[in-house]
Design a protein around this motif. Structure first.
Motif, short mmCIF file in Angstrom:
data_model
loop_
_atom_site.label_atom_id
_atom_site.label_comp_id
_atom_site.label_asym_id
_atom_site.label_seq_id
_atom_site.Cartn_x
_atom_site.Cartn_y
_atom_site.Cartn_z
N TYR A 118 0.86 -1.18 0.00
CA TYR A 118 0.00 0.00 0.00
C TYR A 118 0.90 1.24 0.00
N LEU A 150 0.46 3.88 1.77
CA LEU A 150 0.51 4.30 3.18
C LEU A 150 0.10 3.09 4.02
N PRO A 170 -2.11 0.78 6.09
CA PRO A 170 -3.55 0.73 6.30
C PRO A 170 -3.90 0.86 7.79
N GLN A 199 -1.72 10.12 6.95
CA GLN A 199 -1.19 10.87 5.82
C GLN A 199 0.31 10.62 5.75
N ASN A 226 0.22 12.98 0.82
CA ASN A 226 -0.66 11.90 0.36
C ASN A 226 -1.50 11.46 1.55
N ALA A 227 -2.70 10.94 1.30
CA ALA A 227 -3.58 10.66 2.43
C ALA A 227 -4.66 9.65 2.06
N TYR A 228 -5.17 8.96 3.10
CA TYR A 228 -6.42 8.22 2.99
C TYR A 228 -7.54 9.18 3.40
N TYR A 271 -8.61 10.09 -7.41
CA TYR A 271 -8.25 9.32 -6.23
C TYR A 271 -8.36 7.85 -6.57
N TYR A 312 -9.94 2.45 -2.07
CA TYR A 312 -9.52 1.28 -1.30
C TYR A 312 -10.60 0.92 -0.29
N TYR A 363 -7.47 7.00 -1.75
CA TYR A 363 -6.08 7.42 -1.58
C TYR A 363 -5.82 8.56 -2.55
N GLN A 420 -3.11 11.99 -3.64
CA GLN A 420 -1.75 12.50 -3.54
C GLN A 420 -1.76 13.95 -3.09
#
Length: 234
Positions: A27, A29, A31, A56, A170-172, A183, A186, A208, A210
């Motif tokens: 992944y 980042l 999970p 993030q 970057n981030a969920y 995006y 996920y 996800y 950027q």
């Protein structure tokens, strides 16, 4: 509301995707379940502690590592030695052991910004344990060591802003905060239930994104006292 703000660094990391075998994909980042597992290990928890996470981060590049994995065909294999060159086993054991080349994706030069939402007592204990740890922390694989650059309790406040909020990492992002920008969707593991000795995972749907992504300005957003936007799933 108090939250724990963590700034972490890893030289390399692999947050392996489920069912990735011949190529260990990662992944971008960690999970939620991976971070939650690390925090529960820090607390020596024996049961689930209610918490929410905002994850993030960034990385410099993606590397591919070539490894040889050993597989055992029987649970009654004789003893063998482990050497710097690999497994030192007799010719008679070759029928019990087979090998396979595995390609592993590694993130290099990883920076993570993680916020933890829980009761203040849990946050204080977690901060104390992180700052006084006598063993190394790892996130992802056991060998993916973690350096703690920031670990502090901060105030989080809900705000409505009259301008776009652009993410510096970057981030969920929870689905309710996503807009029409690009995006990658996920469904990330969160907690599991054991049904007939099989783990059934409850998942969180996120996107996800950027760095530079603009959040949905129609929603009220949480910010910490340093100006970072918090992205807790509902």
């Amino acid at each position: 509301m108090k939250v724990l703000r963590l700034k972490l660094y890893q030289q390399t990391a692999c947050y392996k995707k489920p069912f990735a075998f011949k190529v260990s994909e990662t992944y971008p980042l960690p999970p939620y379940s991976t971070v939650k597992g690390m925090l529960h290990a820090v607390l020596n928890a024996t049961s689930l502690i209610p918490m929410k996470l905002s994850i993030q981060g960034s990385y410099d590049t993606l590397l591919t590592d070539y490894q040889t994995h050993y597989f055992f065909k029987s649970d009654k294999t004789d003893k063998f030695t482990l050497t710097a060159e690999g497994l030192g086993f007799d010719r008679g054991l070759e029928g019990d052991i087979t090998t396979m080349p595995i390609y592993m994706h590694l993130l290099y030069d990883v920076t993570l910004l993680i916020h933890v939402k829980a009761t203040e007592a849990v946050l204080q204990r977690l901060q104390e344990q992180l700052l006084s740890a006598t063993t190394h922390l790892s996130l992802g694989r056991w060998e993916d060591l973690v350096r703690i650059d920031e670990c502090e309790l901060v105030e989080a406040v809900a705000e409505e802003r009259d301008r776009d909020v652009v993410l510096p990492y970057n981030a969920y992002v929870p689905k309710e905060l996503l807009n029409e920008g690009h995006y990658f969707p996920y469904k990330l593991n969160w907690t599991y239930r054991s049904v007939d000795n099989v783990r059934i995972w409850d998942k969180i749907a996120v996107g996800y994104v950027q760095k530079g992504y603009t959040l949905n300005a129609e929603e009220e957003l949480l910010f910490d006292e340093k100006g970072s936007c918090l992205l807790f799933p509902s």
